[in-house]
Design an enzyme around this catalytic site. Structure first.
Site, short mmCIF file in Angstrom:
data_model
loop_
_atom_site.label_atom_id
_atom_site.label_comp_id
_atom_site.label_asym_id
_atom_site.label_seq_id
_atom_site.Cartn_x
_atom_site.Cartn_y
_atom_site.Cartn_z
N ARG A 31 23.46 51.38 11.26
CA ARG A 31 23.49 51.15 9.82
C ARG A 31 22.16 51.58 9.21
NH1 ARG A 31 19.84 47.73 9.49
NH2 ARG A 31 19.94 47.72 7.21
N GLY A 32 22.11 51.53 7.88
CA GLY A 32 20.90 51.94 7.17
C GLY A 32 21.04 53.37 6.68
N ALA A 33 20.80 53.58 5.38
CA ALA A 33 21.13 54.86 4.75
C ALA A 33 20.57 56.08 5.48
CB ALA A 33 20.69 54.84 3.29
N ARG B 274 31.67 54.86 5.54
CA ARG B 274 31.06 53.91 4.60
C ARG B 274 30.83 54.66 3.29
NH1 ARG B 274 26.65 49.80 6.26
NH2 ARG B 274 27.79 48.69 4.62
N GLN C 295 20.95 40.57 7.74
CA GLN C 295 20.14 41.70 8.21
C GLN C 295 18.65 41.43 8.06
OE1 GLN C 295 22.79 42.09 6.09
NE2 GLN C 295 23.90 43.99 6.50
N ASP D 54 21.01 52.76 -0.89
CA ASP D 54 22.07 53.49 -0.22
C ASP D 54 22.59 54.65 -1.06
OD1 ASP D 54 23.32 51.98 2.43
OD2 ASP D 54 22.16 50.66 1.12
N ASN E 175 22.20 49.14 -3.63
CA ASN E 175 21.53 48.64 -2.42
C ASN E 175 22.26 47.38 -1.97
OD1 ASN E 175 19.32 48.93 -0.49
ND2 ASN E 175 18.61 46.98 -1.30
N LYS E 176 21.85 46.85 -0.84
CA LYS E 176 22.50 45.67 -0.28
C LYS E 176 22.68 44.59 -1.34
CE LYS E 176 23.68 45.27 3.10
NZ LYS E 176 25.05 45.56 3.59
#
Length: 381
Positions: free
Chosen positions: A64-66, A98, A212, A253, A263-264
């Site tokens: 995960r993570g852009a 995603r 996270q 993201d 973003n999250k």
């Protein structure tokens, strides 16, 4: 082919296992990455032998993570090409795994374009696969270099906005080496401040519902010897009210053409708090996260996650006292419906600055971002 787990390690200090790597064992090329669902309990590498396995790993947030998703997408296309699978099918599945994270589609497209270009020049399947792999490796190297430059630009901006050091930085979700080919985005700036002796405290949002921040950012902060404190997301307001936050640093993201930042989920409330309390709200992301084809925040597709992530508490994916690995503990009545967007969108007027490897944009406007994208393309060319 199903994924398989390999290699357990433990220890202190900076991350020893790379977040992602290409490997070529005797049985054939594989993509290997640190399984983030197992952290912080243990460091385990997950091995992918085909694109469907990688798609599943992306959807379950094992990777995960852009920025890292962009790298993974490129390597996934290369993996399909090298192993003789249908590259276009693999690319389509990977790009859609995603929808909010634009870097994933960018990485997939870059490797796919290299593959097609090699074929159009008369290359054979092996040469085209090699071109896709080189494109993925180039993206990996570029992201590592971009991470270092973002840290440099971000630290310079903090020094400008908050002269004198002693920064107390609040961050959300995870933006360190676990999401990057280098040391990350927003976390890399905080780490640079730490190394320069300018970080007084890193406030780490727990980041519900999948934690996270608690599981990953605290893990990275501890390994780097940073002064950090974990808090629940809804405790952030009291920190601002007490004057304990000097700046907010988050990743992204997707950043729309007008500067809206996806973003999250939980990032937007922090931006509102920061504006009310006159605290800089800074977004740190590579240029690949800027999406000129998405005009504004309303046009960003926000991924909706399964409701059980909210109605159950899930421990890291390791066996724990009579709890089956991967099983959740219910915290809501059976049948409860849950609203669980993975991201929220912060409008540009709440963003103090966007920091990229090409420099910082402040104030955040469509014109300034377009100019930054043009400058980046010229540098690439």
């Amino acid at each position: 082919m199903a994924d398989q787990y390999a290699q357990f390690r433990e220890g202190d200090g900076p991350l020893e296992i790379p977040a992602i790597r290409w490997d070529e064992p005797p049985e054939g090329p594989v993509l290997v990455f640190l399984d983030q669902t197992r952290l912080p309990a243990e460091e385990v590498e997950l091995v992918c032998t085909d694109a469907p396995a990688l798609v599943e790993a992306i959807r379950t947030l094992a990777v995960r993570g852009a920025p890292l998703l962009g790298i993974a997408g490129a390597y996934g296309v290369a993996l399909a090409a090298v192993r003789g699978f249908d590259v276009d099918d693999a690319a389509q599945a990977l790009a859609g795994a995603r929808p909010t994270a634009v870097n994933l589609a960018v990485g997939v497209r870059r490797a796919q374009t290299a593959y097609r270009a090699a074929l159009s020049r008369g290359g054979d399947q092996r040469q085209a696969a090699g071109a896709a792999l080189e494109a993925a490796r180039a993206l990996h190297r570029e992201d590592a270099a971009a991470s270092a430059r973002m840290a440099e630009h971000g630290l310079a901006l903090l020094d400008e906005l908050l002269p004198g050091g002693g920064h107390r930085i609040l961050t959300h979700c995870n933006t360190g080496a676990l999401v990057s080919g280098g040391e990350g985005t927003a976390f890399a700036v905080a780490l640079a401040a730490h190394r320069a002796g300018q970080l007084r405290r890193l406030w780490v949002d727990e980041t519900r519902p999948l934690l996270q921040g608690a599981r990953l950012t605290a893990y990275e902060a501890a390994r780097n010897g940073m002064a950090y404190t974990l808090l629940t997301d809804n405790a952030a307001g009291s920190l601002f009210a007490a004057g304990e936050v000097d700046a907010v640093l988050i990743g992204a993201d997707r950043i729309a053409a007008d500067g809206s930042v996806a973003n999250k989920v939980g990032s937007y409330p922090l931006a509102v708090l920061a504006r009310y309390h006159h605290v800089p709200f800074i977004v740190v992301a590579p240029v690949t996260t800027l999406d000129p084809d998405t005009p504004d925040g309303a046009s960003i597709e926000v991924e909706q996650r399964p409701g059980h992530e909210v109605t159950e508490i899930t421990a890291p994916q390791v066996p724990v006292a009579r709890v089956e690995a991967g099983g959740g503990i219910p915290v809501a009545p059976l049948g409860t419906q849950a609203y669980n967007p993975a991201f929220d969108v912060t409008p540009p007027e709440l963003v103090t600055a966007i920091v990229t490897e090409e420099g910082a944009v402040s104030p955040v406007t469509a014109e300034a971002l377009a100019e930054l994208c043009d400058r980046s393309r010229q540098v690439t060319i």
